[in-house]
Design an enzyme around this catalytic site. Structure first.
Site, PDB file in Angstrom:
ATOM      1  N   PHE A 170       0.851  -1.184   0.000  1.00 55.91           N
ATOM      2  CA  PHE A 170       0.000   0.000   0.000  1.00 55.91           C
ATOM      3  C   PHE A 170       0.894   1.245   0.000  1.00 55.91           C
ATOM      4  O   PHE A 170       1.859   1.312   0.755  1.00 55.91           O
ATOM      5  CB  PHE A 170      -0.902  -0.033   1.238  1.00 55.91           C
ATOM      6  CG  PHE A 170      -2.003   0.985   1.198  1.00 55.91           C
ATOM      7  CD1 PHE A 170      -3.102   0.803   0.376  1.00 55.91           C
ATOM      8  CD2 PHE A 170      -1.942   2.119   1.981  1.00 55.91           C
ATOM      9  CE1 PHE A 170      -4.131   1.743   0.343  1.00 55.91           C
ATOM     10  CE2 PHE A 170      -2.967   3.061   1.950  1.00 55.91           C
ATOM     11  CZ  PHE A 170      -4.057   2.874   1.126  1.00 55.91           C
ATOM     12  N   TYR A 221     -10.804   1.995  11.143  1.00 53.70           N
ATOM     13  CA  TYR A 221     -12.042   2.351  10.429  1.00 53.70           C
ATOM     14  C   TYR A 221     -12.466   1.336   9.383  1.00 53.70           C
ATOM     15  O   TYR A 221     -13.484   1.494   8.740  1.00 53.70           O
ATOM     16  CB  TYR A 221     -11.928   3.739   9.793  1.00 53.70           C
ATOM     17  CG  TYR A 221     -10.705   3.981   8.922  1.00 53.70           C
ATOM     18  CD1 TYR A 221     -10.643   3.500   7.620  1.00 53.70           C
ATOM     19  CD2 TYR A 221      -9.615   4.691   9.413  1.00 53.70           C
ATOM     20  CE1 TYR A 221      -9.528   3.726   6.828  1.00 53.70           C
ATOM     21  CE2 TYR A 221      -8.493   4.935   8.629  1.00 53.70           C
ATOM     22  CZ  TYR A 221      -8.456   4.441   7.336  1.00 53.70           C
ATOM     23  OH  TYR A 221      -7.353   4.653   6.570  1.00 53.70           O
ATOM     24  N   ARG A 250     -13.411  -4.042  -6.696  1.00 52.17           N
ATOM     25  CA  ARG A 250     -13.098  -4.676  -5.427  1.00 52.17           C
ATOM     26  C   ARG A 250     -14.349  -4.777  -4.555  1.00 52.17           C
ATOM     27  O   ARG A 250     -15.079  -3.808  -4.400  1.00 52.17           O
ATOM     28  CB  ARG A 250     -12.019  -3.858  -4.724  1.00 52.17           C
ATOM     29  CG  ARG A 250     -11.476  -4.490  -3.475  1.00 52.17           C
ATOM     30  CD  ARG A 250     -10.332  -3.673  -2.917  1.00 52.17           C
ATOM     31  NE  ARG A 250     -10.807  -2.442  -2.287  1.00 52.17           N
ATOM     32  CZ  ARG A 250     -10.123  -1.782  -1.357  1.00 52.17           C
ATOM     33  NH1 ARG A 250      -8.943  -2.220  -0.961  1.00 52.17           N
ATOM     34  NH2 ARG A 250     -10.604  -0.674  -0.826  1.00 52.17           N
TER      35      ARG A 250
HETATM   36  C1  LIG Z   1      -6.111   1.564   4.728  1.00 54.58           C
HETATM   37  C2  LIG Z   1      -4.660   1.330   4.837  1.00 54.58           C
HETATM   38  C3  LIG Z   1      -3.839   2.237   5.487  1.00 54.58           C
HETATM   39  C4  LIG Z   1      -4.404   3.511   5.979  1.00 54.58           C
HETATM   40  O1  LIG Z   1      -3.489   4.343   6.577  1.00 54.58           O
HETATM   41  P1  LIG Z   1      -3.975   5.703   7.218  1.00 54.58           P
HETATM   42  O2  LIG Z   1      -2.811   6.212   7.928  1.00 54.58           O
HETATM   43  O3  LIG Z   1      -5.152   5.389   8.090  1.00 54.58           O
HETATM   44  O4  LIG Z   1      -4.446   6.592   6.120  1.00 54.58           O
HETATM   45  C5  LIG Z   1      -2.504   1.911   5.637  1.00 54.58           C
HETATM   46  N1  LIG Z   1      -1.997   0.766   5.141  1.00 54.58           N
HETATM   47  C6  LIG Z   1      -2.786  -0.117   4.491  1.00 54.58           C
HETATM   48  C7  LIG Z   1      -2.206  -1.380   3.972  1.00 54.58           C
HETATM   49  C8  LIG Z   1      -4.124   0.147   4.302  1.00 54.58           C
HETATM   50  O5  LIG Z   1      -4.903  -0.713   3.651  1.00 54.58           O
END
Ligand SMILES: *Cc1c(COP(=O)(O)O)cnc(C)c1O
Length: 422
Positions: A129, A225, A381
Site C-alpha cells: 500500500f 475504520y 473490489r
Molecule cells: C487503509 C490502509 C492504510 C491507511 O493508513 P492511514 O494512515 O489510516 O491513512 C494503511 N496501510 C494499508 C495497507 C491500508 O490498507
C-alpha cells in the site's frame, strides 16, 4: 455449493442457518443497501451514536476536564488496545489505539531499524500500500540515506530476505487482489535470518483470525475504520510484542508516552510497556466511537469468534465468485483474488480489460445500492464483512452487477466522471 445451481431461495436458507445472523442488527444499514466496502469504511454500529453523544453531553459537557479521570478517558488507548488484542492473537498490554496507521508505521519501523543497527535494508514489496512505502521513504531520508528500501515482487519475498535485511515490512493482505500472506511463515523465515518483521494488518484485523504471538510476530499496525468499524478516520492500533517492549524506542517521544506525563519533567523518559508507543493527547470522541466498533466486532466471540467470522467470510466470497463467474460471464471480468482459501483474505477482486469502464461499472452499481469500490488501474473490489452481510446480499449484488453489464447502464457520463475518492 458445486454442482447444483444456487438461487435466491437457497441463499435465504443459508441465512436462516447462519450462526452469526443476529449480528447484523448491531449496525445501521439502510434496507436494500448491499455494503461490500466494509474493508474501506466499516458501517456505523447502533451503539456508537448514543455512546459518543454521552461522551459529549455528559462527560465533556458537564464533567469537563474531570472526565479524564472520572470517565476513564486517559486509559482509553490501552483499554481499546486490550479489546483489539484477542482479535489479532495478542496479549493484554501489547496493543494500544493511537494516531493513524501511517504514523504508527513510522514509529514501529523506526524502532525496528534501530534494533538492527548493522543491517541496512528495509525489505518490502512493489505492490505494498502506497502510504507504507511513503513512510519508509520518509524514514530513510531521516536516517541520512544510511538505509535503503528494497522492493521485490510478492512471490519473491521469502528468497529476498538476507543477512543485510534489518526489517521486513509487509501488509498481510494485498489491498488490490485480496491475496493473503502466511504471517507465520514469513515471520519465521525473517527471524531465521536475523531480521525483524513489521506487519500492516489493515485488511486483516476483524476480517479473519490473526495469531501474532503464535507466530512470534515482532511489530504490527492496523486500521480502526475498516473491519473494526471505528468510523471515518478512527484511531489506528499498534502492537509491540512484550519481549521487545523494553528495547522499543520510537522517535515521536511525546508526553503521552512518558513514564509520568503529569510530572512535567523536562527530560523524556519512556513509559514501561506498550504505552511508550503513545505520542499526544488522544482524540477522545473518536476513541469512544472506536471502542463501540471493536465491541460490535467482539460480539461474535460467543458465536464462535474469529473462526466463525472466517468460515462465513469464505462462504460469502466463494458464493460471490461462483455467481459472478456464472451470471456475469462474457463481460471480461477476470478474478485476481486467489481461489485457494489459505491465500485469500475477505474480499474478491475482478480485473477488467478497460479500467475506465471498471470505474463506471462501480459507479453504476453504487447507484443501484451495491457499494463496492474501484482500485486503479483496473480492479473492481468487493469486501465481505461477515458480521452484517447476508447470503441474499451476495445474490442481490451479483444480479445488479449483471444488470449493469447486460444493459450497459455504466455507459453514461455521470458514471465516468472520476470523484476525488474512489
Ligand atoms: C487503509 C490502509 C492504510 C491507511 O493508513 P492511514 O494512515 O489510516 O491513512 C494503511 N496501510 C494499508 C495497507 C491500508 O490498507
Amino acid at each position: 455449493m458445486s454442482g447444483v445451481a444456487i438461487d435466491r431461495a437457497a441463499c435465504e436458507a443459508l441465512d436462516a442457518a447462519d450462526p452469526l445472523r443476529g449480528l447484523r442488527a448491531l449496525y445501521e444499514l439502510a434496507p436494500g443497501l448491499v455494503y461490500l466496502d466494509g474493508n474501506s469504511l466499516g458501517p456505523l454500529p447502533r451503539t456508537t451514536v448514543a455512546c459518543v453523544e454521552r461522551g459529549m453531553r455528559e462527560a465533556w459537557g458537564r464533567e469537563l476536564i474531570r472526565s479524564w479521570n472520572t470517565a476513564g478517558w486517559i486509559d482509553l488507548p490501552q483499554r481499546i488496545g486490550d479489546a483489539i488484542a484477542p482479535l489479532i492473537g495478542a496479549g493484554p498490554g501489547e496493543v494500544v489505539a493511537a494516531d493513524s496507521t501511517s504514523v504508527n508505521l513510522f514509529k514501529v519501523l523506526s524502532a525496528a531499524i534501530a534494533m538492527r543497527p548493522k543491517r541496512s535494508t528495509i525489505l518490502s514489496e512493489n505492490g505494498n500500500f502506497p502510504t507504507d512505502l511513503y513512510i519508509a521513504q520518509g524514514l530513510i531520508a531521516q536516517t541520512g540515506g544510511t538505509r535503503t528500501l528494497r522492493l521485490v515482487e510478492r512471490t519473491g519475498l521469502l528468497d529476498a530476505i538476507d543477512a543485510d535485511t534489518a526489517v521486513v515490512m509487509l501488509t498481510q493482505v494485498d489491498y488490490r487482489s485480496g491475496s493473503r500472506l502466511d504471517l507465520a511463515e514469513v515471520t519465521a523465515r525473517a527471524h531465521a535470518l536475523g531480521a525483524l518483521v513489521v506487519w500492516d494488518l489493515a485488511h486483516s484485523a476483524g476480517a479473519f483470525e490473526v495469531a501474532l504471538n503464535e507466530a512470534r510476530a515482532d511489530f504490527a499496525v492496523g486500521c480502526g475504520y475498516k473491519y473494526l468499524n471505528g468510523g471515518p478516520g478512527a484511531p489506528a492500533f499498534v502492537f509491540v510484542a512484550r519481549r521487545h517492549q523494553h528495547d522499543f524506542v520510537q522517535p515521536l517521544s511525546g508526553w503521552m508516552g512518558h513514564a509520568a506525563p503529569f510530572d512535567f519533567d523536562p527530560a523524556y523518559r519512556p513509559a514501561d510497556g506498550i504505552s511508550r508507543a503513545l505520542v499526544g493527547t488522544p482524540p477522545i470522541l473518536s476513541m469512544l466511537a472506536l471502542e463501540c466498533g471493536v465491541a460490535a466486532m467482539r460480539a461474535a466471540a460467543p458465536l464462535g469468534g474469529m473462526a466463525a467470522i472466517r468460515r462465513k467470510s469464505l462462504a460469502l466470497s466463494d458464493l460471490f465468485i461462483e455467481l459472478v463467474e456464472r451470471r456475469c460471464a462474457g463481460f471480461g471480468l477476470r478474478l485476481v483474488t486467489p481461489r485457494a482459501h489459505a491465500a485469500r483474505a475477505s474480499q474478491a477482486s475482478f480485473a477488467i480489460a478497460d479500467g475506465a469502464t471498471g470505474y463506471a461499472v462501480i459507479q453504476a452499481l453504487i447507484a443501484r445500492a451495491v457499494i463496492g469500490d474501484f482500485r486503479a488501474p483496473d480492479v473492481l473490489r468487493f469486501g465481505f464483512a461477515p458480521s452484517y452481510l447476508r447470503f441474499v446480499d451476495i445474490w442481490d449484488a451479483v444480479e445488479r452487477l449483471r444488470e449493469v453489464l447486460v444493459t450497459r447502464a455504466w455507459d453514461r457520463p455521470e458514471f465516468r466522471t472520476r470523484l476525488a475518492v474512489t
